[in-house]
Design a protein around this motif. Structure first.
Motif, mmCIF file in Angstrom:
data_model
loop_
_atom_site.group_PDB
_atom_site.id
_atom_site.type_symbol
_atom_site.label_atom_id
_atom_site.label_comp_id
_atom_site.label_asym_id
_atom_site.label_seq_id
_atom_site.Cartn_x
_atom_site.Cartn_y
_atom_site.Cartn_z
ATOM 1 N N ALA A 107 0.828 -1.213 0.000
ATOM 2 C CA ALA A 107 0.000 0.000 0.000
ATOM 3 C C ALA A 107 0.857 1.257 0.000
ATOM 4 O O ALA A 107 0.671 2.177 0.802
ATOM 5 N N LEU A 109 -0.790 4.552 -0.029
ATOM 6 C CA LEU A 109 -1.540 4.878 1.185
ATOM 7 C C LEU A 109 -0.579 5.139 2.332
ATOM 8 O O LEU A 109 -0.918 4.952 3.504
ATOM 9 N N SER A 138 -2.224 -0.013 6.539
ATOM 10 C CA SER A 138 -2.778 -1.343 6.270
ATOM 11 C C SER A 138 -4.069 -1.176 5.478
ATOM 12 O O SER A 138 -5.115 -0.825 6.039
ATOM 13 N N LYS A 139 -4.007 -1.409 4.164
ATOM 14 C CA LYS A 139 -5.162 -1.132 3.312
ATOM 15 C C LYS A 139 -6.427 -1.861 3.749
ATOM 16 O O LYS A 139 -7.501 -1.250 3.815
ATOM 17 N N VAL A 188 -8.301 0.065 6.423
ATOM 18 C CA VAL A 188 -8.785 1.422 6.187
ATOM 19 C C VAL A 188 -10.305 1.420 6.252
ATOM 20 O O VAL A 188 -10.961 0.553 5.677
ATOM 21 N N ARG A 201 -14.293 -1.571 7.775
ATOM 22 C CA ARG A 201 -13.005 -1.811 7.145
ATOM 23 C C ARG A 201 -13.205 -2.297 5.707
ATOM 24 O O ARG A 201 -14.188 -2.979 5.402
ATOM 25 N N ASP A 231 -9.544 -4.031 -1.887
ATOM 26 C CA ASP A 231 -9.774 -2.619 -2.152
ATOM 27 C C ASP A 231 -10.912 -2.387 -3.140
ATOM 28 O O ASP A 231 -10.992 -1.338 -3.770
ATOM 29 N N ASP A 265 -11.381 0.348 -7.597
ATOM 30 C CA ASP A 265 -10.498 -0.067 -6.516
ATOM 31 C C ASP A 265 -9.867 1.185 -5.915
ATOM 32 O O ASP A 265 -9.672 2.197 -6.582
ATOM 33 N N ASP A 294 -6.859 2.876 -4.299
ATOM 34 C CA ASP A 294 -5.411 2.771 -4.144
ATOM 35 C C ASP A 294 -4.797 3.950 -3.402
ATOM 36 O O ASP A 294 -3.685 3.843 -2.898
ATOM 37 N N THR A 295 -5.501 5.083 -3.366
ATOM 38 C CA THR A 295 -4.947 6.285 -2.756
ATOM 39 C C THR A 295 -5.952 6.885 -1.772
ATOM 40 O O THR A 295 -7.137 6.562 -1.789
ATOM 41 N N TRP A 296 -5.464 7.813 -0.952
ATOM 42 C CA TRP A 296 -6.364 8.497 -0.022
ATOM 43 C C TRP A 296 -7.381 9.328 -0.786
ATOM 44 O O TRP A 296 -8.535 9.456 -0.354
ATOM 45 N N ILE A 354 -10.223 7.121 -1.761
ATOM 46 C CA ILE A 354 -11.092 6.799 -0.619
ATOM 47 C C ILE A 354 -11.968 7.994 -0.255
ATOM 48 O O ILE A 354 -13.169 7.848 -0.013
#
Length: 377
Positions: A200, A203, A207-208, A211, A217, A285, A365, A367-369, A372
Motif C-alpha cells: 500500500a 496509502l 494497512s489497506k 482502512v 473496514r 480494495d 479499486d 489505491d490512494t487516499w 477513498i
C-alpha cells in the motif's frame, strides 16, 4: 403517500432489515408528434453510488386503499397528473418483487396498470423527501427504444406489458422477481479468495484492508460480498484481525504480488477439504463489488466452456481480481511456480473468459487516499 423507510446507511447484506408491502405501478404511455413514449423516472440507491435504473411511477398502497385508488393517487403525487379511475386499464400484470438495497430489503406484491393519453408536462412537486433525494430525473422514452436499450429498466418486461394491456385478456403472472442494487438471493456453492496483502505504498504504508470506508473496514466490505461462500480465505499478515471461520494464509516470503497470493490462497482452500469447483477472487480494495458477484457467477454457470467471468471497469479494462474462475482452470493457469512478482494479466489473460461490464462503482479499486475520500460519503 408512502412513508419514509430507508436510512441510506449501508449495512452488511445479511443484516439488512426487511420491509413487506403491497404496491402498484403505472405504465404511462404518452402520444406526441414524436410517437409513443413511456414516462420513466431515474432512481438511485445512495448507498451504491454511480448506479441508477429507470422505473415507472407508482408506490405503496395506503391502509384502506384499493389498488386502483392507490394507482390514481400515486400518479397525482409523482407526476402531477389527476385522472379518474376509469382511465386506467388493468391490472395488466402481477408479481412479487424483491428489492435489495444497500440499507434494507423491500419485498412487495405489485399490480401493473396501463394509462394511455396525450403526452403531458410532468410536475414533481408532490415527491416525498426520499424521492427528492433518490430520483435524479424523468424522461419520456420512445416505446421502440425501450425494446433495445442497454439501460437498466425496472421491470425488464415493460414493453411486453404495454402490449399485453392493450390486448386485454388474462392478467400476466410474472411470479417472483428480483430487482436489486445489492442482491438478496445470495449465490452459494463457491470458494472465496480475498487478497489483502501488499505494501500500500500510495496509502503511505497504511494497512489497506483496515482502512475504514463508511464505518467499515475495506476487508469487511469485501467479505460481506461473499457470505454465500462454502469457504473463504484471506491472504493477509497475522496482524489483520479476521472474522471467525475465515481462513488466513500468506505467501512466503511476503509481498510477492497478487499471483503469489493466488497460489497461496488456493493451497489454503484445499487444505483439509475438497475445494469448490468455482473460486471467486477479490481484492480487499474493491468494496462495491457485491452487486456484480451474482452476475459473474451466473455467466460462468451458463457456459460450461468458460474458464471464468471477470468484471470490466467503465473503460473496458479487465479486473483480474474481481472475478469468478473455475478452480481447475485457475490452477492450470498458475502452473507450478510460486507466482512471485508475476503479472495477473500475463498469467490469466489466456483463459476463456466472459467479460461483465461493471455498474456504477462495482469495479472501482481504492489505491490512494484521494480515491477513498471520493467515495467516503
Amino acid at each position: 403517500m408512502s412513508e419514509r423507510y430507508r436510512t441510506f446507511v449501508p449495512v452488511p447484506p445479511a443484516e439488512r432489515d426487511e420491509l413487506r408491502r403491497r404496491a402498484v405501478r403505472v405504465l404511462v404511455v404518452g402520444r406526441s408528434a414524436a410517437g409513443e413514449e413511456v414516462l420513466l423516472f431515474e432512481d438511485t440507491d445512495p448507498g451504491v453510488p454511480g448506479v441508477s435504473w429507470w422505473m415507472t411511477p407508482g408506490g405503496g398502497i395506503d391502509p384502506g386503499e384499493s389498488e386502483l385508488e392507490a394507482a390514481v393517487r400515486e400518479l397525482a403525487e409523482e407526476t402531477g397528473l389527476v385522472v379518474t379511475a376509469d382511465r386506467l386499464v388493468g391490472p395488466v400484470a402481477r408479481r412479487e418483487v424483491v428489492h435489495g438495497y444497500s440499507d434494507q430489503v423491500v419485498i412487495q406484491t405489485e399490480s401493473f396498470w396501463l394509462l394511455e393519453l396525450d403526452r403531458f408536462q410532468v410536475d414533481i412537486a408532490g415527491h416525498t423527501e426520499e424521492e427528492q433525494l433518490t430520483i435524479q430525473q424523468h424522461r419520456w422514452w420512445p416505446l421502440a427504444e425501450l425494446a433495445t436499450t442497454t439501460a437498466w429498466i425496472w421491470p425488464a418486461e415493460l414493453v411486453p406489458l404495454v402490449e399485453a394491456g392493450r390486448a386485454g385478456g388474462a392478467v400476466v403472472e410474472l411470479g417472483r422477481q428480483e430487482e436489486s442494487t445489492v442482491p438478496v438471493e445470495v449465490p452459494t456453492g463457491y470458494d472465496a479468495l480475498v487478497l489483502a496483502g501488499g505494501r500500500a505504498r500510495r496509502l503511505d504504508g497504511a494497512s489497506k484492508p483496515e482502512v475504514e470506508l463508511r464505518g467499515r473496514r475495506l476487508v469487511d466490505h469485501v467479505l460481506g460480498a461473499v457470505t454465500g461462500a462454502d469457504a473463504a480465505v484471506v491472504v493477509a499478515p497475522e496482524t489483520l484481525v479476521l472474522p471467525e471461520g475465515v481462513r488466513r494464509t500468506l505467501e512466503s516470503p511476503p509481498s510477492g504480488g497478487p499471483v503469489a497470493g493466488l497460489v497461496a490462497g488456493l493451497a489454503a482452500l484445499a487444505d483439509g477439504r475438497t475445494p469448490g469447483q468455482v473460486t471467486v477472487v477479490l481484492g480487499c480494495d474493491a468494496p462495491f463489488v457485491a452487486g456484480a458477484l451474482p452476475r459473474l457467477l451466473a455467466a460462468l454457470a451458463a457456459d460450461p466452456q468458460l474458464d471464468g467471468a471477470v468484471l470490466a471497469d467503465t473503460d473496458g479494462r479487465r479486473q483480474w481480481l474481481s472475478a469468478a474462475y473455475r478452480t481447475e482452470a485457475l490452477r492450470r493457469a498458475l502452473g507450478s511456480s510460486d507466482g512471485r512478482d508475476a503479472a495477473a494479466r500475463a498469467v490469466l489473460g489466456g483463459l476463456r473468459l466472459h467479460v461483465e461490464p461493471a455498474r456504477g462503482l462495482e469495479a472501482v479499486d481504492l489505491d490512494t487516499w484521494d480515491d477513498i475520500r471520493a467515495v467516503q460519503s
